[in-house]
Design a protein around this motif. Structure first.
Motif, PDB file in Angstrom:
ATOM      1  N   PHE A 141      -5.242  15.213  13.021  1.00  0.00           N
ATOM      2  CA  PHE A 141      -4.848  15.257  11.219  1.00  0.00           C
ATOM      3  C   PHE A 141      -4.718  16.607  10.816  1.00  0.00           C
ATOM      4  O   PHE A 141      -5.540  17.395  11.139  1.00  0.00           O
ATOM      5  CB  PHE A 141      -5.811  14.354  10.786  1.00  0.00           C
ATOM      6  CG  PHE A 141      -5.500  12.896  10.871  1.00  0.00           C
ATOM      7  CD1 PHE A 141      -5.889  12.361  12.064  1.00  0.00           C
ATOM      8  CD2 PHE A 141      -4.779  12.232   9.881  1.00  0.00           C
ATOM      9  CE1 PHE A 141      -5.882  10.916  12.088  1.00  0.00           C
ATOM     10  CE2 PHE A 141      -4.575  10.781  10.158  1.00  0.00           C
ATOM     11  CZ  PHE A 141      -5.149  10.179  11.296  1.00  0.00           C
ATOM     12  N   GLY A 142      -3.704  16.733   9.736  1.00  0.00           N
ATOM     13  CA  GLY A 142      -3.711  17.914   9.087  1.00  0.00           C
ATOM     14  C   GLY A 142      -4.510  17.906   7.788  1.00  0.00           C
ATOM     15  O   GLY A 142      -5.477  16.572   7.970  1.00  0.00           O
ATOM     16  N   SER A 143      -4.803  18.654   7.125  1.00  0.00           N
ATOM     17  CA  SER A 143      -5.793  18.646   5.995  1.00  0.00           C
ATOM     18  C   SER A 143      -5.227  18.076   4.672  1.00  0.00           C
ATOM     19  O   SER A 143      -6.109  17.987   3.709  1.00  0.00           O
ATOM     20  CB  SER A 143      -6.281  20.105   5.516  1.00  0.00           C
ATOM     21  OG  SER A 143      -5.265  20.728   5.382  1.00  0.00           O
ATOM     22  N   GLY A 144      -4.074  17.287   4.755  1.00  0.00           N
ATOM     23  CA  GLY A 144      -3.538  16.432   3.603  1.00  0.00           C
ATOM     24  C   GLY A 144      -2.891  17.414   2.605  1.00  0.00           C
ATOM     25  O   GLY A 144      -3.274  18.518   2.232  1.00  0.00           O
ATOM     26  N   THR A 145      -2.346  16.406   1.948  1.00  0.00           N
ATOM     27  CA  THR A 145      -1.461  16.991   0.467  1.00  0.00           C
ATOM     28  C   THR A 145      -1.884  16.024  -0.476  1.00  0.00           C
ATOM     29  O   THR A 145      -1.540  14.774  -0.420  1.00  0.00           O
ATOM     30  CB  THR A 145       0.040  16.865   0.714  1.00  0.00           C
ATOM     31  OG1 THR A 145       0.508  17.956   1.576  1.00  0.00           O
ATOM     32  CG2 THR A 145       0.799  17.344  -0.617  1.00  0.00           C
ATOM     33  N   ARG A 146      -2.440  16.547  -1.598  1.00  0.00           N
ATOM     34  CA  ARG A 146      -2.865  15.549  -2.805  1.00  0.00           C
ATOM     35  C   ARG A 146      -1.798  15.527  -3.664  1.00  0.00           C
ATOM     36  O   ARG A 146      -1.502  16.749  -4.398  1.00  0.00           O
ATOM     37  CB  ARG A 146      -4.292  16.134  -3.222  1.00  0.00           C
ATOM     38  CG  ARG A 146      -4.656  15.012  -4.342  1.00  0.00           C
ATOM     39  CD  ARG A 146      -6.152  15.580  -5.052  1.00  0.00           C
ATOM     40  NE  ARG A 146      -7.129  15.307  -4.056  1.00  0.00           N
ATOM     41  CZ  ARG A 146      -7.593  14.235  -3.837  1.00  0.00           C
ATOM     42  NH1 ARG A 146      -7.262  13.085  -4.452  1.00  0.00           N
ATOM     43  NH2 ARG A 146      -8.554  14.063  -3.255  1.00  0.00           N
ATOM     44  N   LEU A 147      -1.222  14.425  -3.709  1.00  0.00           N
ATOM     45  CA  LEU A 147      -0.164  14.247  -4.713  1.00  0.00           C
ATOM     46  C   LEU A 147      -0.453  13.394  -5.970  1.00  0.00           C
ATOM     47  O   LEU A 147      -1.104  12.629  -5.929  1.00  0.00           O
ATOM     48  CB  LEU A 147       1.263  13.255  -4.009  1.00  0.00           C
ATOM     49  CG  LEU A 147       2.280  13.067  -4.810  1.00  0.00           C
ATOM     50  CD1 LEU A 147       3.067  14.364  -5.350  1.00  0.00           C
ATOM     51  CD2 LEU A 147       3.036  12.056  -4.146  1.00  0.00           C
ATOM     52  N   THR A 148      -0.455  14.207  -7.109  1.00  0.00           N
ATOM     53  CA  THR A 148      -0.650  13.552  -8.424  1.00  0.00           C
ATOM     54  C   THR A 148       0.620  13.494  -9.348  1.00  0.00           C
ATOM     55  O   THR A 148       1.238  14.690  -9.604  1.00  0.00           O
ATOM     56  CB  THR A 148      -1.572  14.503  -9.092  1.00  0.00           C
ATOM     57  OG1 THR A 148      -2.793  14.555  -8.409  1.00  0.00           O
ATOM     58  CG2 THR A 148      -2.098  13.746 -10.494  1.00  0.00           C
ATOM     59  N   VAL A 149       1.024  12.194  -9.528  1.00  0.00           N
ATOM     60  CA  VAL A 149       2.122  11.957 -10.278  1.00  0.00           C
ATOM     61  C   VAL A 149       1.644  11.671 -11.886  1.00  0.00           C
ATOM     62  O   VAL A 149       0.837  10.655 -12.044  1.00  0.00           O
ATOM     63  CB  VAL A 149       2.981  10.920  -9.893  1.00  0.00           C
ATOM     64  CG1 VAL A 149       4.141  10.742 -10.582  1.00  0.00           C
ATOM     65  CG2 VAL A 149       3.239  11.151  -8.325  1.00  0.00           C
ATOM     66  N   VAL A 150       2.233  12.513 -12.945  1.00  0.00           N
ATOM     67  CA  VAL A 150       1.698  12.241 -14.259  1.00  0.00           C
ATOM     68  C   VAL A 150       2.900  11.808 -15.018  1.00  0.00           C
ATOM     69  O   VAL A 150       3.815  12.072 -14.744  1.00  0.00           O
ATOM     70  CB  VAL A 150       1.008  13.568 -14.659  1.00  0.00           C
ATOM     71  CG1 VAL A 150      -0.095  14.067 -13.800  1.00  0.00           C
ATOM     72  CG2 VAL A 150       2.004  14.596 -14.611  1.00  0.00           C
TER      73      VAL A 150
END
Lengths: 113, 112
Positions: free
Chosen positions: B103-112
């Motif tokens: 796995f990669g280290s991830g992308t934290r997506l925040t939608v506001v």
């Protein structure tokens, strides 16, 4: 529909103690059962894995126990250390099938010093 | 040398926007995946590509579209972002005979 059920959701253990996480599955076509360890802000990392033709596999302080007839497997962390504090996921896949890794819901382990 | 790398690591955007996440692996693996991890840490597969061919497409809204320009790259484009899309998205890869996913280290997506 969750194909792999994991418990407990969280556990706290003292340094030097044993952490035990249990998983159960329904799909008898699963033939590879890995455990992943995830630290905050990181991706899951393969910890240890087992095929259903063996009942136990040990790597250092980590042991997988596998019960094919009961369709259950568990992770034992011996001599737990503060550095083991992480979220642990059991998983399963069909090697000769769709190769899709299905995860349990995860167990957050906290080791108190 | 990072085996599976994702960019960006963090993404904050407004509802209705379109965004992309990129993934690259240097392991020589043939199969790449996108997984979504929700706020309760549950990991669910979204897509899988084998050598640029889509092989797994779970029940994901049409607003999500993966693209694999070559077997080392798998991108995820998301149209018309919604609040419920907020999650951590992980890219992963596997190779022939290598059952474990990396796995990669991830992308934290925040939608506001």
């Amino acid at each position: 529909q969750q194909q792999v059920k994991q418990s407990p959701q969280s556990l706290i253990v003292q340094k030097g103690g044993i952490s035990i996480i249990n998983c159960a599955y329904e799909n008898t076509a699963f033939d590879y059962f890995p455990w992943y360890q995830q630290f905050p802000g990181k991706g899951p990392a393969l910890l240890i894995a087992i095929r259903p033709d063996v009942s136990e596999k040990k790597e250092g302080r980590f042991t997988i126990s596998f019960n094919k007839s009961a369709k259950q497997f568990s992770l034992h962390i011996m001599d737990s250390q503060p550095g083991d504090s992480a979220t642990y996921f059991c998983a399963a896949l069909q090697v000769l099938g769709d190769y899709k890794l299905s995860f349990g819901a995860g167990t957050t382990v906290t080791v108190r010093a | 040398d990072t085996a599976v790398s994702q960019t960006p690591k963090y993404l904050v955007t407004q509802m209705g926007n379109d965004k992309s996440i990129k993934c690259e692996q240097n392991l020589g693996h043939d199969t790449m995946y996108w997984y979504k991890q929700d706020s309760k840490k549950f990991l669910k597969i979204m897509f899988s590509y084998n050598n640029k061919e889509l092989i797994i497409n779970e029940t994901v809204p049409n607003r999500f579209s993966p693209k694999s320009p070559d077997k080392a790259h798998l991108n995820l484009h998301i149209n018309s972002l919604e609040l419920g899309d907020s999650a951590v998205y992980f890219c992963a890869s596997t190779g022939t005979g290598n059952y474990g996913y990396t796995f990669g280290s991830g992308t934290r997506l925040t939608v506001v």
